[in-house]
Design a protein around this motif. Structure first.
Motif, short mmCIF file in Angstrom:
data_model
loop_
_atom_site.label_atom_id
_atom_site.label_comp_id
_atom_site.label_asym_id
_atom_site.label_seq_id
_atom_site.Cartn_x
_atom_site.Cartn_y
_atom_site.Cartn_z
N LEU A 189 -8.89 -3.61 4.35
CA LEU A 189 -7.94 -3.43 3.26
C LEU A 189 -7.25 -4.73 2.89
O LEU A 189 -6.91 -5.55 3.76
CB LEU A 189 -6.87 -2.40 3.64
CG LEU A 189 -7.37 -0.99 3.98
CD1 LEU A 189 -6.22 -0.15 4.52
CD2 LEU A 189 -7.97 -0.32 2.75
N ASP A 190 -7.06 -4.92 1.61
CA ASP A 190 -6.25 -6.01 1.08
C ASP A 190 -5.08 -5.36 0.35
O ASP A 190 -5.25 -4.77 -0.72
CB ASP A 190 -7.06 -6.88 0.12
CG ASP A 190 -6.26 -8.05 -0.42
OD1 ASP A 190 -6.64 -8.60 -1.48
OD2 ASP A 190 -5.23 -8.40 0.20
N VAL A 191 -3.89 -5.46 0.95
CA VAL A 191 -2.75 -4.66 0.48
C VAL A 191 -1.75 -5.54 -0.27
O VAL A 191 -1.39 -6.64 0.19
CB VAL A 191 -2.04 -3.97 1.67
CG1 VAL A 191 -0.85 -3.16 1.18
CG2 VAL A 191 -3.02 -3.08 2.42
N ASN A 192 -1.32 -5.05 -1.43
CA ASN A 192 -0.26 -5.69 -2.22
C ASN A 192 0.98 -4.80 -2.20
O ASN A 192 0.87 -3.56 -2.20
CB ASN A 192 -0.71 -5.90 -3.66
CG ASN A 192 -1.93 -6.79 -3.75
OD1 ASN A 192 -2.00 -7.84 -3.12
ND2 ASN A 192 -2.92 -6.36 -4.52
N PHE A 193 2.14 -5.42 -2.22
CA PHE A 193 3.40 -4.68 -2.21
C PHE A 193 4.06 -4.78 -3.59
O PHE A 193 4.17 -5.86 -4.17
CB PHE A 193 4.35 -5.23 -1.14
CG PHE A 193 3.76 -5.24 0.24
CD1 PHE A 193 3.20 -4.09 0.77
CD2 PHE A 193 3.74 -6.40 1.00
CE1 PHE A 193 2.65 -4.10 2.04
CE2 PHE A 193 3.20 -6.42 2.26
CZ PHE A 193 2.64 -5.26 2.79
N ILE A 194 4.54 -3.63 -4.09
CA ILE A 194 5.20 -3.58 -5.39
C ILE A 194 6.65 -3.16 -5.17
O ILE A 194 6.91 -2.07 -4.63
CB ILE A 194 4.51 -2.59 -6.34
CG1 ILE A 194 3.02 -2.96 -6.51
CG2 ILE A 194 5.22 -2.55 -7.67
CD1 ILE A 194 2.25 -1.96 -7.34
N GLU A 195 7.59 -4.01 -5.58
CA GLU A 195 9.00 -3.66 -5.44
C GLU A 195 9.38 -2.57 -6.45
O GLU A 195 8.81 -2.48 -7.54
CB GLU A 195 9.87 -4.88 -5.67
CG GLU A 195 9.82 -5.92 -4.56
CD GLU A 195 10.78 -7.05 -4.80
OE1 GLU A 195 10.70 -7.67 -5.89
OE2 GLU A 195 11.62 -7.33 -3.92
N ALA A 196 10.36 -1.77 -6.08
CA ALA A 196 10.85 -0.73 -6.99
C ALA A 196 11.64 -1.35 -8.12
O ALA A 196 12.27 -2.41 -7.95
CB ALA A 196 11.71 0.26 -6.22
N GLU A 197 11.61 -0.69 -9.26
CA GLU A 197 12.37 -1.14 -10.42
C GLU A 197 13.32 -0.05 -10.86
O GLU A 197 12.96 1.14 -10.86
CB GLU A 197 11.43 -1.49 -11.58
CG GLU A 197 10.48 -2.65 -11.29
CD GLU A 197 9.58 -2.96 -12.46
OE1 GLU A 197 8.48 -3.48 -12.22
OE2 GLU A 197 9.97 -2.65 -13.61
N PRO A 198 14.56 -0.41 -11.20
CA PRO A 198 15.52 0.61 -11.64
C PRO A 198 14.96 1.43 -12.80
O PRO A 198 14.37 0.91 -13.73
CB PRO A 198 16.73 -0.23 -12.08
CG PRO A 198 16.59 -1.52 -11.32
CD PRO A 198 15.12 -1.76 -11.21
N GLY A 199 15.15 2.73 -12.71
CA GLY A 199 14.70 3.62 -13.78
C GLY A 199 13.28 4.12 -13.63
O GLY A 199 12.86 5.01 -14.36
N LYS A 200 12.51 3.54 -12.70
CA LYS A 200 11.12 3.97 -12.50
C LYS A 200 11.02 4.72 -11.18
O LYS A 200 11.33 4.16 -10.13
CB LYS A 200 10.16 2.77 -12.51
CG LYS A 200 10.07 2.09 -13.87
CD LYS A 200 9.03 0.98 -13.86
CE LYS A 200 8.92 0.32 -15.23
NZ LYS A 200 7.89 -0.76 -15.25
N ARG A 201 10.59 5.97 -11.26
CA ARG A 201 10.51 6.81 -10.09
C ARG A 201 9.28 6.46 -9.26
O ARG A 201 8.19 6.22 -9.78
CB ARG A 201 10.50 8.28 -10.48
CG ARG A 201 11.73 8.66 -11.33
CD ARG A 201 11.68 10.09 -11.83
NE ARG A 201 11.84 11.04 -10.74
CZ ARG A 201 10.86 11.78 -10.25
NH1 ARG A 201 9.64 11.67 -10.76
NH2 ARG A 201 11.07 12.62 -9.27
N ILE A 202 9.45 6.47 -7.93
CA ILE A 202 8.39 6.07 -7.01
C ILE A 202 7.17 6.98 -7.17
O ILE A 202 6.02 6.50 -7.29
CB ILE A 202 8.89 6.12 -5.55
CG1 ILE A 202 10.16 5.27 -5.39
CG2 ILE A 202 7.81 5.67 -4.60
CD1 ILE A 202 9.97 3.82 -5.73
N VAL A 203 7.38 8.27 -7.19
CA VAL A 203 6.27 9.23 -7.27
C VAL A 203 5.49 9.04 -8.56
O VAL A 203 4.25 9.08 -8.57
CB VAL A 203 6.80 10.67 -7.14
CG1 VAL A 203 5.70 11.68 -7.49
CG2 VAL A 203 7.31 10.93 -5.73
N ASP A 204 6.19 8.82 -9.65
CA ASP A 204 5.51 8.65 -10.95
C ASP A 204 4.63 7.41 -10.95
O ASP A 204 3.54 7.40 -11.54
CB ASP A 204 6.55 8.56 -12.07
CG ASP A 204 7.26 9.87 -12.29
OD1 ASP A 204 8.34 9.86 -12.93
OD2 ASP A 204 6.75 10.91 -11.81
#
Length: 544
Positions: A73-88
């Motif tokens: 696996l080559d894994v990238n991390f995406i930071e959360a952004e205000p107003g954007k739901r994690i599940v979506d």
């Protein structure tokens, strides 16, 4: 001879050429293998729940230590952004995996095909913090107060509801995640994470109370790694590989927090100091409990408890099914151990059933007895309170420092202050210095002597200068140690004045009696002298 030598030279040149060609081919094959290996890595994205911090240390460790690469696996991390739901974000395909909390149950109930892979935080880090204003304050003290609640703090709402404090009774304010508002008194309470906000409060030296839903039986899971049914169906091996490598990373991160803190600062973010990251790591250890619980462990019973709590809040239907919501890393595991344990439990239940019934009866009888005893104690306490507050004597109790801890109505009256103004203060705060010094010296000598003593004391009250007959004695705890002093003081000012007036009158009477005696003596002497003088005069006349 020359011909043979030429043939051998030709064969030697051919051999060296073939060897060179072989090495070139071998090198090309190795390069192709390396390239093939690199292209064989599956690139996947992990949607973080917030910005880069120690909260996601295990995933950083899995990448830095090569655990993901070992699993293809080559894994990238995406930071959360205000107003954007994690599940979506995950359902939209922007990430194959995500990190969220127990609200995943609500998403599942809403028809979103999320699957919980493993739990990292065995306990939620969310607490409710308030300023530490009084030793008697509790959750009910928040009614009508200004509260900042995070929209994802359902366990706080459940906790308040269970304690009888409906959110309808609170003045809710939009959360800005700024603890300075609590410090400045702009809000009275706020939901917070023990891994984050408490660091700033501690650094500010701010005294606070932290109310955890766990104290009320509301025990939600914290960070949970999840994916979608589609990812699990299309790439079951990849899901298992990602989960396994992530848990290896978490095991390493919790064992080497300082190394991972440095990794975060060097490769991901400087938004938090090293001190803050290590504080976060320390707080997380009590939530993850890596020494007590297997990393990633999920208990279906705990999830059902969380679902039942949401049902109590009206956010989930009763008996919500967890089918296909919880990932089973080994669906063909042996059930023998479970069957054996169940059989043992059933046998124990059958053996102890009679004992439980008997115990319940004993508990009921004991509870009734305690209830009656408590009612009697309450009645006696009320009677004693009526007596103490009904007397004209000043009744009080002080601690070993001379501070009042209990006073009756008469003490309030003679000082002209309320209980709240008296409790916690000593006589130096209530009387003139010469009076307070004398009283506090008497108290210390009585506690040192260890005996009950009756003495006269004079103090200035709202009624003026008064004399009190005080009976004081030490108070002992169960071990015999002195923990304070009790006192009962009676105003004897009038009686003292009457006694002094009586003494003065008695002295006057005694003086007048003395003068009368002197008068009688003088009269007698004068009479006797007169008789003698008469005789002398008579004799003198006869001579002449």
């Amino acid at each position: 001879m020359l011909k043979v030598t030429h043939q051998f030279k030709a064969k030697g040149n051919f051999s060296r050429l073939a060897h060179i060609q072989f090495l070139c081919v071998l090198t090309l094959i190795c390069q192709l293998c390396i390239a093939s290996s690199s292209h064989a890595l599956d690139t996947v994205n992990l949607q973080l729940r917030w910005k880069h911090q120690f909260q996601f240390a295990g995933y950083y460790a899995a990448k830095a230590k090569g655990y993901y690469r070992e699993n293809g696996l080559d894994v990238n991390f995406i930071e959360a952004e205000p107003g954007k739901r994690i599940v979506d974000q995950v359902l939209a395909g922007k990430a194959q995996y995500g990190i969220d909390v127990s609200t995943l149950l609500l998403e599942r109930a809403a028809g979103k095909p999320v699957v919980a892979l493993c739990v990292i935080f065995q306990h939620s880090p969310i607490v409710l913090i308030t300023a530490q204003n009084s030793p008697t304050q509790n959750l009910h003290s928040l009614i009508g107060k200004r509260i900042m609640l995070d929209k994802n703090s359902d366990e706080i709402s459940a906790y308040l509801n269970k304690e009888g404090v409906s959110t309808d009774l609170l003045s809710l304010i939009k959360h800005n995640f700024n603890v300075q508002d609590l410090i400045d008194g702009k809000v009275d309470a706020m939901s917070a994470y023990v891994t984050n906000e408490l660091f700033f409060l501690n650094k500010a030296g701010f005294h606070y109370n932290a109310y955890s839903p766990r104290s009320g039986g509301i025990d939600f899971y914290g960070d949970t790694l999840f994916t979608t049914e589609q990812e699990l169906k299309k790439h079951p091996a990849r899901v298992k590989a990602f989960r396994e490598a992530s848990l290896r990373g978490w095991k390493y991160a919790m064992a080497h927090p300082e190394e991972i803190a440095d990794l975060i600062l060097s490769d991901y973010s400087h938004s938090k100091t090293r001190e803050h990251l290590l504080f976060e790591a320390h707080q997380m250890a009590t939530l993850i409990q890596p020494d007590l619980v297997e990393l990633g462990y999920m208990n279906p019973g705990r999830w059902q408890h969380i679902a039942d709590t949401y049902a109590d809040l009206g956010m989930l239907p009763r008996n919500f099914s967890l089918d296909e919501f919880l990932f089973d890393p080994d669906p063909r595991h042996d059930q023998t151990r479970i069957v054996i344990v169940a059989a043992i439990l059933a046998a124990c239940l059958a053996v102890t059933l009679g004992f439980v019934i008997l115990l319940r009866k004993m508990v009921r009888l004991k509870t009734e007895a305690l209830k009656n005893a408590n009612q009697e104690l309450t009645k006696q306490g009320n009677q004693m309170s009526s007596i103490i507050n009904g007397t004209n004597d000043a009744v009080f109790i002080k601690d070993t420092k001379g501070r009042y801890i209990i006073v009756n109505n008469e003490v309030e009256r003679l000082f002209g202050k309320s209980r709240a103004e008296i409790i916690g203060r000593d006589d130096s705060c209530l009387l003139a210095q010469n009076e307070s010094n004398l009283l506090m010296t008497n108290d210390r000598e009585i506690m040192i002597g260890g005996k009950v003593v009756t003495i006269e004391e004079q103090i200035t009250t709202v009624d003026g200068r008064k004399t009190y007959l005080a009976t004081k004695g030490p108070i002992h705890d169960e071990s015999g140690s002195i923990t304070g002093l009790f006192g009962i003081s009676r105003d004897i000012t009038e009686r003292k004045q009457e006694a002094e007036e009586k003494t003065r009158l008695e002295m006057q009477l005694l003086q007048s009696q003395k003068m009368e005696s002197v008068g009688r003596l003088a009269g007698g002497v004068a009479h006797d002298f007169n008789n003698i003088l008469t005789v002398i005069l008579g004799q003198a006349q006869s001579v002449f």
